[in-house]
Write a protein that holds these residues in place. Sequence first.
Motif, PDB file in Angstrom:
ATOM      1  N   GLY A  41       0.776  -1.228   0.000  1.00  0.00           N
ATOM      2  CA  GLY A  41       0.000   0.000   0.000  1.00  0.00           C
ATOM      3  C   GLY A  41       0.803   1.271   0.000  1.00  0.00           C
ATOM      4  O   GLY A  41       0.225   2.366   0.033  1.00  0.00           O
ATOM      5  N   ASP A  42       2.149   1.164  -0.066  1.00  0.00           N
ATOM      6  CA  ASP A  42       3.011   2.345  -0.050  1.00  0.00           C
ATOM      7  C   ASP A  42       2.690   3.230   1.157  1.00  0.00           C
ATOM      8  O   ASP A  42       2.497   4.441   1.035  1.00  0.00           O
ATOM      9  CB  ASP A  42       2.874   3.128  -1.346  1.00  0.00           C
ATOM     10  CG  ASP A  42       3.977   4.179  -1.509  1.00  0.00           C
ATOM     11  OD1 ASP A  42       5.044   4.018  -0.873  1.00  0.00           O
ATOM     12  OD2 ASP A  42       3.769   5.157  -2.253  1.00  0.00           O
ATOM     13  N   LEU A  43       2.633   2.600   2.322  1.00  0.00           N
ATOM     14  CA  LEU A  43       2.355   3.298   3.572  1.00  0.00           C
ATOM     15  C   LEU A  43       3.518   3.101   4.533  1.00  0.00           C
ATOM     16  O   LEU A  43       4.479   2.390   4.232  1.00  0.00           O
ATOM     17  CB  LEU A  43       1.066   2.764   4.208  1.00  0.00           C
ATOM     18  CG  LEU A  43      -0.219   2.943   3.394  1.00  0.00           C
ATOM     19  CD1 LEU A  43      -1.377   2.194   4.049  1.00  0.00           C
ATOM     20  CD2 LEU A  43      -0.571   4.415   3.237  1.00  0.00           C
ATOM     21  N   ASP A  77       2.160   9.698   3.085  1.00  0.00           N
ATOM     22  CA  ASP A  77       2.352  11.017   2.490  1.00  0.00           C
ATOM     23  C   ASP A  77       1.046  11.395   1.810  1.00  0.00           C
ATOM     24  O   ASP A  77      -0.008  10.836   2.100  1.00  0.00           O
ATOM     25  CB  ASP A  77       3.534  11.010   1.516  1.00  0.00           C
ATOM     26  CG  ASP A  77       3.385   9.959   0.425  1.00  0.00           C
ATOM     27  OD1 ASP A  77       2.253   9.484   0.192  1.00  0.00           O
ATOM     28  OD2 ASP A  77       4.406   9.601  -0.197  1.00  0.00           O
ATOM     29  N   ARG A  78       1.092  12.331   0.834  1.00  0.00           N
ATOM     30  CA  ARG A  78      -0.137  12.771   0.179  1.00  0.00           C
ATOM     31  C   ARG A  78      -0.181  12.335  -1.285  1.00  0.00           C
ATOM     32  O   ARG A  78      -0.772  13.015  -2.131  1.00  0.00           O
ATOM     33  CB  ARG A  78      -0.291  14.277   0.291  1.00  0.00           C
ATOM     34  CG  ARG A  78      -0.528  14.769   1.713  1.00  0.00           C
ATOM     35  CD  ARG A  78      -0.935  16.231   1.735  1.00  0.00           C
ATOM     36  NE  ARG A  78      -2.225  16.441   1.088  1.00  0.00           N
ATOM     37  CZ  ARG A  78      -3.395  16.304   1.706  1.00  0.00           C
ATOM     38  NH1 ARG A  78      -3.446  15.940   2.982  1.00  0.00           N
ATOM     39  NH2 ARG A  78      -4.521  16.532   1.059  1.00  0.00           N
ATOM     40  N   CYS A  86      -5.074   4.185   3.179  1.00  0.00           N
ATOM     41  CA  CYS A  86      -5.000   4.098   4.636  1.00  0.00           C
ATOM     42  C   CYS A  86      -6.134   3.235   5.174  1.00  0.00           C
ATOM     43  O   CYS A  86      -5.935   2.406   6.073  1.00  0.00           O
ATOM     44  CB  CYS A  86      -5.076   5.491   5.261  1.00  0.00           C
ATOM     45  SG  CYS A  86      -3.560   6.471   5.148  1.00  0.00           S
ATOM     46  N   GLY A  87      -7.327   3.415   4.624  1.00  0.00           N
ATOM     47  CA  GLY A  87      -8.458   2.629   5.081  1.00  0.00           C
ATOM     48  C   GLY A  87      -8.351   1.172   4.689  1.00  0.00           C
ATOM     49  O   GLY A  87      -8.556   0.273   5.519  1.00  0.00           O
ATOM     50  N   TYR A  88      -8.016   0.918   3.431  1.00  0.00           N
ATOM     51  CA  TYR A  88      -7.988  -0.446   2.915  1.00  0.00           C
ATOM     52  C   TYR A  88      -6.941  -1.295   3.638  1.00  0.00           C
ATOM     53  O   TYR A  88      -7.240  -2.393   4.129  1.00  0.00           O
ATOM     54  CB  TYR A  88      -7.696  -0.416   1.418  1.00  0.00           C
ATOM     55  CG  TYR A  88      -7.718  -1.760   0.744  1.00  0.00           C
ATOM     56  CD1 TYR A  88      -8.908  -2.317   0.289  1.00  0.00           C
ATOM     57  CD2 TYR A  88      -6.543  -2.480   0.543  1.00  0.00           C
ATOM     58  CE1 TYR A  88      -8.931  -3.560  -0.339  1.00  0.00           C
ATOM     59  CE2 TYR A  88      -6.548  -3.721  -0.072  1.00  0.00           C
ATOM     60  CZ  TYR A  88      -7.744  -4.246  -0.523  1.00  0.00           C
ATOM     61  OH  TYR A  88      -7.758  -5.478  -1.132  1.00  0.00           O
ATOM     62  N   TYR A  89      -5.729  -0.774   3.732  1.00  0.00           N
ATOM     63  CA  TYR A  89      -4.669  -1.572   4.365  1.00  0.00           C
ATOM     64  C   TYR A  89      -4.756  -1.507   5.889  1.00  0.00           C
ATOM     65  O   TYR A  89      -4.355  -2.454   6.578  1.00  0.00           O
ATOM     66  CB  TYR A  89      -3.300  -1.134   3.852  1.00  0.00           C
ATOM     67  CG  TYR A  89      -3.090  -1.583   2.428  1.00  0.00           C
ATOM     68  CD1 TYR A  89      -2.774  -2.896   2.136  1.00  0.00           C
ATOM     69  CD2 TYR A  89      -3.278  -0.703   1.365  1.00  0.00           C
ATOM     70  CE1 TYR A  89      -2.619  -3.331   0.828  1.00  0.00           C
ATOM     71  CE2 TYR A  89      -3.124  -1.123   0.049  1.00  0.00           C
ATOM     72  CZ  TYR A  89      -2.799  -2.442  -0.210  1.00  0.00           C
ATOM     73  OH  TYR A  89      -2.664  -2.871  -1.508  1.00  0.00           O
ATOM     74  N   GLY A  90      -5.284  -0.416   6.422  1.00  0.00           N
ATOM     75  CA  GLY A  90      -5.534  -0.382   7.850  1.00  0.00           C
ATOM     76  C   GLY A  90      -6.536  -1.445   8.259  1.00  0.00           C
ATOM     77  O   GLY A  90      -6.418  -2.056   9.328  1.00  0.00           O
ATOM     78  N   GLU A 124       5.559  12.964   5.189  1.00  0.00           N
ATOM     79  CA  GLU A 124       4.673  12.020   5.856  1.00  0.00           C
ATOM     80  C   GLU A 124       4.069  12.628   7.113  1.00  0.00           C
ATOM     81  O   GLU A 124       4.658  13.505   7.733  1.00  0.00           O
ATOM     82  CB  GLU A 124       5.426  10.745   6.250  1.00  0.00           C
ATOM     83  CG  GLU A 124       5.820   9.855   5.096  1.00  0.00           C
ATOM     84  CD  GLU A 124       6.478   8.581   5.577  1.00  0.00           C
ATOM     85  OE1 GLU A 124       6.499   7.609   4.796  1.00  0.00           O
ATOM     86  OE2 GLU A 124       6.982   8.549   6.723  1.00  0.00           O
ATOM     87  N   ARG A 125       2.911  12.083   7.487  1.00  0.00           N
ATOM     88  CA  ARG A 125       2.321  12.416   8.781  1.00  0.00           C
ATOM     89  C   ARG A 125       1.392  11.287   9.197  1.00  0.00           C
ATOM     90  O   ARG A 125       0.858  10.558   8.353  1.00  0.00           O
ATOM     91  CB  ARG A 125       1.553  13.732   8.731  1.00  0.00           C
ATOM     92  CG  ARG A 125       0.434  13.788   7.736  1.00  0.00           C
ATOM     93  CD  ARG A 125      -0.429  15.010   7.943  1.00  0.00           C
ATOM     94  NE  ARG A 125      -1.237  14.896   9.157  1.00  0.00           N
ATOM     95  CZ  ARG A 125      -2.183  15.763   9.514  1.00  0.00           C
ATOM     96  NH1 ARG A 125      -2.407  16.838   8.765  1.00  0.00           N
ATOM     97  NH2 ARG A 125      -2.884  15.584  10.613  1.00  0.00           N
TER      98      ARG A 125
END
Length: 227
Positions: A41-43, A77-78, A86-90, A124-125
């Motif tokens: 997910g590139d997170l 990041d954005r 963020c939702g899918y992989y979270g 990132e944040r």
Amino acid sequence: MMELSEAIRVRHAVRHYTDKPIPQDIADELQKTIDECNREGDLSMQLKLNDPVAFEGFLTDYGIYKGARNVVAIVSDRTPDWEERCGYYGAHVLLRATQLGLDTGWVRQFGRHLSKHVELEQGERPRFAIVLGYGVNHGHQHKSKRYDQVARVPSGMATPDWFRRGVEAALLAPTSLNQQKFVFTLQPDGRKVSAKAGLGPCAHTDLGIAKYHFEIGAGSDADFVWA
């Protein structure tokens, strides 16, 4: 270990936790899932354990988190689609934690609160967080919309079982303020599914969570693709 489809049904949001530590073998298994999701997910999700000072008394729209000392910070990041990713992989991590016997809570206002507790690259944040551990209780089911409020099927077309199962699983996904502002539409070819977010706080992140739930509910043998 329970199946993901069962994890969807038994998982409920928990805000109050005991001081029972998460065993190392369970933390290691969860970290494997986090690493896999970060790559796909590139997170930059990060597991933080045993830090009660960072989270004690944190106030959300649903109330105060008590005894919370373990968290997965969801960092991005954005780049395009960051909210949905963020939702899918979270959701992957959330349900894996459930499979491992942990209680969880998805927190949407945690971003700035976590900034000093995680490692951040340029741009990132922390966006969201998953609080996890062993709850004082296991939470309870919240009120949900009806299937026909979020599902669309072309007139005259029979609804495939996998589509109905997918939507019903999506309705069990955690969403901001329990708003469930998403719609799943079966396309006329009977195979493509479009998923659209409505308007509201964190709607695109909620859509990502709901899409993962839909995939689990539909089943691995469902012959569908996202439109």
